[in-house]
Motif scaffolding. Structure first.
Motif, PDB file in Angstrom:
ATOM      1  N   GLU A  98     -16.157 -96.953 -17.403  1.00  0.00           N
ATOM      2  CA  GLU A  98     -15.111 -97.782 -17.946  1.00  0.00           C
ATOM      3  C   GLU A  98     -15.770 -99.295 -18.318  1.00  0.00           C
ATOM      4  N   ASP A 153     -15.427-101.830 -21.390  1.00  0.00           N
ATOM      5  CA  ASP A 153     -14.896-102.189 -22.508  1.00  0.00           C
ATOM      6  C   ASP A 153     -15.905-103.106 -23.569  1.00  0.00           C
ATOM      7  N   LYS A 194      -9.283-105.346 -32.560  1.00  0.00           N
ATOM      8  CA  LYS A 194     -10.100-105.196 -31.578  1.00  0.00           C
ATOM      9  C   LYS A 194     -10.271-103.634 -31.969  1.00  0.00           C
ATOM     10  N   VAL A 195     -11.677-103.145 -31.474  1.00  0.00           N
ATOM     11  CA  VAL A 195     -11.859-101.761 -31.801  1.00  0.00           C
ATOM     12  C   VAL A 195     -12.531-101.172 -30.576  1.00  0.00           C
ATOM     13  N   ASN A 196     -12.367-100.084 -29.855  1.00  0.00           N
ATOM     14  CA  ASN A 196     -12.951 -99.494 -28.919  1.00  0.00           C
ATOM     15  C   ASN A 196     -13.977 -98.103 -29.577  1.00  0.00           C
ATOM     16  N   ALA A 218     -15.316 -95.840 -28.280  1.00  0.00           N
ATOM     17  CA  ALA A 218     -15.138 -94.699 -27.563  1.00  0.00           C
ATOM     18  C   ALA A 218     -13.890 -94.037 -27.795  1.00  0.00           C
ATOM     19  N   ASP A 219     -12.913 -94.787 -28.397  1.00  0.00           N
ATOM     20  CA  ASP A 219     -11.800 -94.155 -28.990  1.00  0.00           C
ATOM     21  C   ASP A 219     -11.851 -93.032 -30.293  1.00  0.00           C
ATOM     22  N   ALA A 220     -13.175 -93.033 -30.630  1.00  0.00           N
ATOM     23  CA  ALA A 220     -13.357 -91.803 -31.898  1.00  0.00           C
ATOM     24  C   ALA A 220     -12.875 -90.509 -31.612  1.00  0.00           C
ATOM     25  N   PRO A 221     -12.199 -90.017 -32.463  1.00  0.00           N
ATOM     26  CA  PRO A 221     -11.718 -88.517 -32.342  1.00  0.00           C
ATOM     27  C   PRO A 221     -13.113 -87.536 -31.766  1.00  0.00           C
ATOM     28  N   THR A 246     -11.809 -83.512 -35.743  1.00  0.00           N
ATOM     29  CA  THR A 246     -11.149 -84.030 -37.091  1.00  0.00           C
ATOM     30  C   THR A 246     -10.831 -82.662 -37.665  1.00  0.00           C
TER      31      THR A 246
END
Length: 154
Positions: free
Chosen positions: A39, A41, A131-133, A135-138, A141
């Protein structure tokens, strides 16, 4: 003195010692913390600017380039990727892991303010950052189309 002599003379004690070391190893192995994906960030910020009606060349030269000059001077910037399309400029900034995301956010805001004089005067919306993470990409799709149903029904 031979180092293996006491172990040869006492086979039961040697076997019990071996079992104790094996059990301690198995217990220690099961108590080790394991994380497939740590984890972390990642300090990543995305700067988004709209310039409706502008071509990608105009967006690139009048919005993306001045912003890149100012944003490129920030300390701790690791990578910078930009995309200019019809009426939209998106600049993704990735900072070193040692840099706090809040500090990076303040630096981005200062760079956007410094580039305001180099941006077009008729720009309807100022540049916006978030702010962008990464790892949050889908993972998947899904796209749906239909020749029969309207878009609102799909």
């Amino acid at each position: 003195m031979n180092i293996s002599r006491p172990f040869i003379e006492r086979p039961i004690a040697t076997s019990l010692l071996m079992v104790a070391v094996l059990l301690a190893g198995l217990l220690g192995y099961h108590l080790l913390p394991v994380s497939a994906l740590p984890e972390v960030d990642y300090p990543t910020i995305q700067v988004y600017t709209q310039y409706p009606g502008a071509s990608p060349d105009v967006v690139s030269s009048s919005i993306t380039a001045p912003l890149e000059v100012q944003l490129g001077e920030m300390a701790g910037l690791k990578t910078m990727n930009s995309t200019s399309s019809n009426g939209v400029s998106v600049i993704t900034l990735e900072f070193d892991l040692a840099l706090s995301l809040d500090v990076a956010e303040q630096e981005v805001q200062a760079a956007i303010n410094a580039s305001a004089s180099f941006l077009p005067t008729n720009l309807p919306y100022p540049p916006v950052y978030s702010k962008v993470n990464p790892a949050d990409a889908p993972v998947v799709t899904l796209s749906l189309t239909s020749d029969v149903l309207p878009l609102t029904k799909i």
